[in-house]
Scaffold this motif. Sequence first.
Motif, short mmCIF file in Angstrom:
data_model
loop_
_atom_site.label_atom_id
_atom_site.label_comp_id
_atom_site.label_asym_id
_atom_site.label_seq_id
_atom_site.Cartn_x
_atom_site.Cartn_y
_atom_site.Cartn_z
N ASP A 141 0.50 0.93 17.62
CA ASP A 141 1.91 0.70 17.91
C ASP A 141 2.65 0.94 16.60
O ASP A 141 2.37 0.28 15.59
CB ASP A 141 2.13 -0.73 18.40
CG ASP A 141 3.56 -1.00 18.83
OD1 ASP A 141 4.50 -0.44 18.21
OD2 ASP A 141 3.74 -1.77 19.79
N ARG A 142 3.56 1.89 16.60
CA ARG A 142 4.20 2.23 15.32
C ARG A 142 4.92 1.05 14.68
O ARG A 142 5.10 1.03 13.46
CB ARG A 142 5.12 3.44 15.46
CG ARG A 142 6.34 3.26 16.31
CD ARG A 142 7.15 4.56 16.31
NE ARG A 142 6.40 5.66 16.89
CZ ARG A 142 6.69 6.95 16.69
NH1 ARG A 142 7.72 7.29 15.91
NH2 ARG A 142 5.98 7.91 17.24
N SER A 143 5.32 0.07 15.48
CA SER A 143 5.96 -1.10 14.90
C SER A 143 4.97 -1.98 14.15
O SER A 143 5.37 -2.93 13.46
CB SER A 143 6.65 -1.92 15.99
OG SER A 143 5.72 -2.45 16.91
N GLU A 184 5.80 12.29 11.82
CA GLU A 184 6.03 11.87 13.20
C GLU A 184 4.82 12.20 14.08
O GLU A 184 4.39 11.39 14.90
CB GLU A 184 7.29 12.54 13.75
CG GLU A 184 7.53 12.32 15.24
CD GLU A 184 7.77 10.88 15.63
OE1 GLU A 184 7.44 10.51 16.76
OE2 GLU A 184 8.28 10.11 14.79
N ARG A 238 10.50 5.35 7.85
CA ARG A 238 11.30 4.20 8.27
C ARG A 238 12.13 4.51 9.51
O ARG A 238 12.23 3.70 10.42
CB ARG A 238 12.18 3.74 7.11
CG ARG A 238 11.36 3.11 5.98
CD ARG A 238 12.14 2.97 4.69
NE ARG A 238 11.34 2.31 3.65
CZ ARG A 238 11.65 2.32 2.37
NH1 ARG A 238 12.74 2.95 1.94
NH2 ARG A 238 10.86 1.71 1.49
N ASP A 239 12.68 5.72 9.58
CA ASP A 239 13.43 6.12 10.77
C ASP A 239 12.53 6.22 11.99
O ASP A 239 13.00 6.02 13.13
CB ASP A 239 14.13 7.47 10.54
CG ASP A 239 15.34 7.36 9.63
OD1 ASP A 239 15.72 6.22 9.27
OD2 ASP A 239 15.91 8.41 9.28
N ALA A 240 11.25 6.52 11.76
CA ALA A 240 10.31 6.64 12.88
C ALA A 240 9.89 5.28 13.42
O ALA A 240 9.24 5.21 14.47
CB ALA A 240 9.07 7.43 12.44
N GLY A 241 10.21 4.21 12.69
CA GLY A 241 9.96 2.87 13.21
C GLY A 241 8.68 2.21 12.77
O GLY A 241 8.20 1.29 13.44
N GLU A 254 -0.72 6.56 17.93
CA GLU A 254 -0.38 5.88 19.18
C GLU A 254 -1.31 6.28 20.32
O GLU A 254 -1.66 5.47 21.18
CB GLU A 254 1.08 6.17 19.55
CG GLU A 254 2.08 5.48 18.65
CD GLU A 254 3.52 5.85 18.96
OE1 GLU A 254 4.38 4.97 18.89
OE2 GLU A 254 3.77 7.04 19.27
#
Length: 250
Positions: free
Chosen positions: A147-149, A135, A206-209, A142
């Motif tokens: 952008d984490r996405s 994380e 994956r949970d972090a996006g 960032e």
Amino acid sequence: MTLQILTSDLLSDARHGFFTRRGGASSGVFAGLNCGAGSSDLSDVVAINRGRVASAMQVPPEGLIGVHQVHSADVVTVSAPGAQGKADAMVTDRPGLALSILTADCMPVLLHDPEAGVIGAVHAGWKGALGGILERTLEAMEDLGADRSDILAAIGPCISQSAYEVGPEFLDAFVTEDPEFEWFFANGEGDRYLFDLPGFGLKQLRDAGVAEAEWIRHCTYHSPEMFYSYRRSVHQQEADYGRLISAIRL
């Protein structure tokens, strides 16, 4: 012998590699591409090995950047070659700098945001992963405009669940943090458990996006001809062990 470099299709837009032990100059228990200056291997031989990696990454030796890894959740933002101090992850948006980390069962995690032109490299053992190193690396990326996405992540060779036997106190450390973490433990013999380190890393990513994440599915413990393994060296009562290197650059 030619270097053997494993890659991930997710990171195809960035030069990267999870280097195996093949193609190095070290001998004895270190036979192959030992890149750990902290090992008891000959320092000049380690320098030769690291030089071969730098060449494969198409950077000068000083462009192969590393940190003094301490199983922390600390991240360094790299802007130029040179010593980076104690940390377990690095990020940069500067072309020509190869971020590298060393492992011998822990997870090597390489990350890339191809839209923003930002990369990251992480050494994630159980302690760093539980402490939030992944994380924090995403947050540092960032800060550089990522952008984490859009971030793609690949976990390289590490110890698999079938080889990672732990005690009940290990399980307690995880379920104290989150009871759902028990999902990553299978029953072993007696009071022992088997921990799924790459599965845990994938869930965190994956949970972090992140846009997409994968483990390239190589176990360090079970493939001695390809990988160094700390745990295997302990079981075989060897005096020391080699360190694998993983690297990424823009």
